[in-house]
Each structure stands twice: as structure tokens, then as C-alpha cells.
Design a protein around this motif. Structure first.
Motif: not given
Length: 371
Positions: A160-163, A190-191, A198-200
């Protein structure tokens, strides 16, 4: 001048806004067949377009989100080349425009389309090129549409962080937001806090699939811990609304309804609900269309929006979804206009772009229909 009849053809002419539609859930059956032949994909459950369309609809009518998601094996399976991705994206834009959609945010998970060696950026490029081609074709056909992309991470995976980084990298080229999707139970939002943080930090918006299969705790996490700008589905918000004894959801007077803290937060903060009536019935999120909380939530002035989710699996369009709501709950043209403006206000476009579509496209379009 009398208002237009509230039938399928008239609703098709109405300008519509779609916030929750999955690219891999909206393929044309004949395209699935042709792409399977071109890419060598094996295992389709039917070998004619009509039969395949029926199979997808019947297989999705499982009452289970997990089983519903299993149908995507075949659509994702044929979307593993740049040519296939671009074609599906172009046809998506054209089909939505043909149905009167003037703005759409279509989501997909790039990590599902790299089985044949494509990079995540190559997947993004192919899909966004396809959307641009579809916009151009629709404009030429006299039905202009703006299509933007929501980049989805799978909640059971660890990318998810990569995406999220991919989303921000492509945001100036059509990726307007981020999403997580997939089975809810056992995979709380929350996982993926790292991705949302990162998005915020990048001042980039995101929506979260929540309150579809798992219930109120999923909504609470999406809002309180993750900071979601919108809720994908969110139908279980009704679990935090109490009606007085003897009052049902379809009662004329809902003034005695008591909102719990989560429901109150969603309404007070105008957090949009991306409701998908047909899909919500298919996955068992609600028992039937008649029991869908859409009407109650609309009357309680939550920011409700109408969406398709997966047009292939639900054998639906935005016009059909709206017609079902009209026939089930008695909504009027004024109601449909409100739901459409709700959606446009809730889009991830910049404010001036949202306002232009509302003032120049949606309001004039409904003025004609309202007479």
C-alpha cells in the motif's frame, strides 16, 4: 413545460457523476472473450458473450463479498498487457459517456496487472492513455466526459505504501486519489496507516472501502485512525443510527432518529458515502434493495452518492441504478439532481473544476429535465 418522464431513457440523458466504479469490474463480455483469445488466457467459464455476461452476474449473486471478489480472476486475467489495459480503459470511458456520465473516477489496482512483467508505472501509463482515448472518442460522439483514476492497493497485500507513492507520482497525469480494496474481514484499514500518512503528507486525497462486509468498526477505523476523505460503500453506518420504537426506516417521520458518535461524525463532517445499491445486495451488505439504507440516509441528509461498483458483475449502469432507486423509493428528478451534485462536490477534482461541471453541465442538464 412538464418535466421529463422518470424512465430509463430520460435518466440516460441526465448528467451523472460516478465516484465508485472498478475498471476490472466493468469489461464488456465480448471484450473479455477477445482479450482471452489474444493473450492466451485459459479458463473462462463461458465462450459466448451472452453466456459470459450471465455467468458473471450469477456468480456475483452470492451474498458474500469474498465469493463476489472471486469473479475478478477472469477479468484481471485478461488485463495483463498494455494493449489490453488501454482497450479496457478506453471502452470504460466510452460506455460511461454513452450512459450520460459526465465525470467519473474509475479505480483499479495496478499491482494486479504485473503478472506478465509490466512495471507499475507501465500499467498506469496504459490505463491513463486508454482513458484519454476514450474521452476523445466520447467528445467526438457528442457526449463529453472527464475520467480520472483512483489508484487502489489491495488490503490483504503489503504494497500500500508503494501504491500510495505511485498515486502521487501520477497525480498530475490523471490519478486524483488513492484507495484500498478487497476483503474487509481480517484486513482492517489501520494495517495501512503508513500509506495514509504518506498521502496526507503529500496533500493527496483518499477513499477507503469500509462498512460493506465488516460493519461499523471498519468505518470507525477508516475515519478515526486513517482519516478517509470518503467511504467506499459505508452502508453499515446504519448500525450507529437508532430509530424510536415503532418507527421503521421507511416511515414518513424520521425526526426522532438518534445518531451515535460515528454516524454523527460522518454526517456532520459531510463525509461522502459511495453507495452501490445493486452490488450491496449481491455481496450481502444489505438483504434487499427495499431494505437498502439509501433512502433513510438521504432523508437524514447524509451525503449520499449513487454508484455502480462493478457494471459487469451487477449487469448495471448508472442509469439503471438511479431507476432502481426511483422505482423503490419514489425519488424525483430533484432528488437525482441532489445526489449528482453531492457526488460532484465530493470528487477529488480541484474546486474550480468541480464548480465548473456543476454550474455548466449538471444544473443546465437537470433544468431541461425538470421542465
Amino acid at each position: 413545460m412538464a418535466s421529463a418522464p422518470l424512465d430509463l431513457e430520460s435518466i440516460r440523458q441526465a448528467p451523472k457523476v460516478l465516484l465508485h466504479d472498478h475498471l476490472d469490474g466493468g469489461l464488456r463480455p465480448d471484450t473479455v472473450l477477445e482479450l482471452a483469445e489474444q493473450t492466451g488466457y485459459r479458463g473462462l467459464p463461458a465462450h459466448d458473450a451472452a453466456g459470459l455476461g450471465v455467468w458473471f452476474r450469477d456468480a456475483a449473486d452470492s451474498g458474500s463479498l469474498v465469493k463476489y471478489l472471486e469473479t475478478f480472476e477472469h477479468t484481471v486475467g485478461v488485463m495483463q498487457t498494455p494493449e489490453a489495459l488501454a482497450r479496457v480503459a478506453q471502452e470504460c470511458a466510452e460506455d460511461l459517456a454513452d450512459d450520460g456520465v459526465v465525470y467519473a473516477e474509475v479505480r483499479f489496482a495496478p499491482e494486479l496487472h504485473i503478472e506478465r512483467g509490466l512495471s507499475l508505472d507501465e500499467v498506469m501509463e496504459a490505463v491513463l492513455d486508454g482513458f484519454a482515448s476514450g474521452e476523445s472518442a466520447a467528445r467526438t460522439a457528442g457526449r463529453p466526459i472527464v475520467v480520472r483514476c483512483l489508484v487502489t492497493a489491495m488490503r490483504h497485500a503489503a504494497r500500500s505504501r508503494e501504491i500510495a507513492e505511485l498515486t502521487v507520482r501520477w497525480r498530475d497525469r490523471g490519478a486524483v486519489g488513492f484507495d484500498i480494496a478487497g476483503a474487509e474481514a481480517g484486513f482492517p484499514p489501520s494495517r495501512h496507516l503508513d500509506a495514509f500518512e504518506y498521502m496526507r503528507n503529500a496533500s493527496a486525497p483518499f477513499t477507503i472501502h469500509a462498512g460493506e462486509a465488516f460493519g461499523l468498526p471498519s468505518i470507525h477505523e477508516a475515519i478515526a485512525f486513517c482519516g478517509a476523505d470518503r467511504l467506499g460503500h459505508g452502508v453499515r453506518i446504519i448500525d450507529d443510527i437508532t430509530l424510536p420504537a415503532g418507527v421503521s426506516a421507511d416511515s414518513d417521520d424520521l425526526s426522532g432518529a438518534v445518531l451515535g458518535p460515528i454516524a454523527a461524525r460522518v454526517r456532520d463532517a459531510r463525509i461522502p458515502l459511495e453507495l452501490c445499491p445493486s452490488s450491496n445486495v449481491q455481496t450481502g451488505a444489505v438483504p434487499s434493495l427495499e431494505k437498502h439504507p439509501f433512502n433513510m440516509l438521504a432523508r437524514l441528509r447524509f451525503r449520499v452518492t449513487v454508484n455502480t461498483d462493478n457494471r459487469l458483475m451487477s449487469d448495471t449502469t448508472m442509469s439503471r441504478e438511479m431507476l432502481k432507486l426511483v422505482e423503490t423509493f419514489g425519488f424525483t428528478w430533484t432528488d437525482l439532481q441532489r445526489f449528482t451534485i453531492n457526488a460532484m462536490k465530493s470528487s477529488f477534482l480541484h474546486f474550480d473544476e468541480r464548480l465548473a461541471i456543476i454550474d455548466d453541465v449538471i444544473k443546465p442538464g437537470y433544468a431541461v429535465l425538470l421542465g
